[in-house]
Design a protein around this motif. Structure first.
Motif: not given
Length: 94
Positions: A30-35, A46-48, A66-69
């Protein structure tokens, strides 16, 4: 009786290893995906969802990515940890 307890301990250890691996792996991915999302789009993920700046396509794209990863990582981790414990289980049941 001792053999049954050993099997239970092995099962508990395998579950613990799987849980720890999934938790750490999903956190890292999740951190890598966010980066990657930030580098590609130039915006933070988009978290909020109450933020009016978050559009529906952006929220859908983030949730799909996110779901796929995450689910692919969980699948791979479970398969890897189960495969590691299979030879021991198969030899005992024969």
């Amino acid at each position: 009786m001792a053999k049954n307890k050993g099997k239970k301990d092995d099962s508990s250890n395998a579950r613990l290893v799987t849980t720890v691996a999934m938790t750490g792996g999903v956190f890292l991915l999740r951190k890598l995906l966010a980066t990657a999302w930030t580098k590609i789009t130039g915006k933070v993920p988009p978290t909020d969802l109450t933020d009016p700046k978050v559009t529906l396509p952006e929220a859908l794209a983030w949730s799909i990515a996110t779901g796929i990863v995450v689910e692919t990582a969980r699948f791979a981790i479970v398969r890897f940890t189960v495969r590691k414990s299979l030879p021991d289980t198969g030899a005992e049941s024969s």
